[in-house]
Write an enzyme that holds these catalytic residues in place. Sequence first.
Site, PDB file in Angstrom:
ATOM      1  N   HIS A  74       1.799   0.778   1.652  1.00  0.00           N
ATOM      2  CA  HIS A  74       0.975   0.523   0.463  1.00  0.00           C
ATOM      3  C   HIS A  74      -0.509   0.420   0.808  1.00  0.00           C
ATOM      4  CE1 HIS A  74       1.066  -1.817  -3.615  1.00  0.00           C
ATOM      5  NE2 HIS A  74      -0.096  -1.193  -3.462  1.00  0.00           N
ATOM      6  N   ASP A 308      -1.294  -3.397   0.904  1.00  0.00           N
ATOM      7  CA  ASP A 308      -1.990  -3.201  -0.372  1.00  0.00           C
ATOM      8  C   ASP A 308      -3.505  -3.117  -0.131  1.00  0.00           C
ATOM      9  OD1 ASP A 308      -2.447  -2.782  -3.038  1.00  0.00           O
ATOM     10  OD2 ASP A 308      -1.866  -4.788  -3.698  1.00  0.00           O
TER      11      ASP A 308
END
Length: 445
Positions: A74, A308
């Site tokens: 991610h 992320d």
Amino acid sequence: MPARRRGRTEEERVAAGGAELVLAGRGVRRGHLEPMEIGIDGEGRILRVARSVRGARRHDLGDRLLLPAATDLHVHFRHADRPRGDESFADGTIQAALGGVALVGEMPNSDPPVTTADRARDRRAAGRGRLAVDMLLYGALTEARRVPGLARECGAFKLYLAPTTGIGAAPEPDRVPELLRAVAAVDAPLSVHAEEPTRFLPGAVPTDTAGWDAARPFASEAAAIERILGVAPTGMRLNFAHVTGSASVERVARAGFACEVTSHHLLLAARRGGGAREKVNPPLRPEEERLRLFDDFARGRIPFLASDHAPHPPESKEGPFAGAPSGMPGVASQLPLLLAEVRRGGLGLAELLRAACERPALWFGAPFGRLAAGYRADLLVVDPRNRRPIRAADRPTPCGWTAFEGWEAIFPEEHYRAGLRIVEGGEYIGRPVGTFHRPGFLRER
Ligand SMILES: [Zn+2]
């Protein structure tokens, strides 16, 4: 004169027993650290892992650790090139290399978003010759009819249930079952950003991370997970991105699906006065929830660690909290921060490697993430004694900030990509030869 090839004699080749390079150090086998030698062949693959391996060249690392490089499911690199001084593919993948990451999954809410097969092809073309490590593109799951085309170009899909940077509107709830079936039909992995916007606090103007947690409460995550579990086809490759609560971990495991956790949700908590740099979606949670999540991770209950990574320019985080974009950089720091946690005794090295390296590579179908014959020789050399504080200013990226400034970390001293050194002495020395991973490749195994 004997015939020379790649600087070595034929006699040396024979004596080598096949291995071009042998790295000798310590590694994890069957859950324990022990002396280990890794033989690497001329194609950059691991030939043999044993106590002793013969080879043409030897690199003796003493008691330093040999670890598999990580796969980060991610990241958001946003721009393939660098139009406004933002981080680009080149900058982002160099950060990945420095942080010990061999393969990144690039999210589709880029500029422009990857919503069609043409967009995915354009993004790959723009990235060619710019990648320090390998990349797999996600396609945005917005319309079922686009799934087969996107599946030919991307390695995975992402579903947003709330509007996000680059994706203005989330699909209507009654269209979600059809979207999930379309992804299940092509057997691609799907990551879901699970926040239910109908559970957000209307009219809230948060001024700190405690307020942000209240505005987008954990209940919105729990509700979104229930909604997806209610309609997900059995056996589909479903991952819940960046879960923030122990209850999510338990619920998703019970349903037989996967989830990921970020280093920031493991290490940082929502607090009064917590500033815009720590503003992320979903929000940081209170300290007692963070501790439960960390405990789940340490016990091996969370399948994947993912960063992320969202490298917003520093000035975008300097205005009022409510107006700042959500997200923080993490691809370079997540493994080094958690290696420091291992050193402190709060986490087992074997558990960390399973979540950061082995399981995410398997999820993407990539032959990385394990020290075993046949896997690509994407390896890290780590000295656990070499702890140092993270300094954003030391990192060669236009992003130039981190929420973990001053935190102790253990960065890889060396990073080998396919048997060739791309990081040496903690500095990037590679060339942009990273490749895109494609679905055909995914199905080989
Ligand atoms: Zn994200």
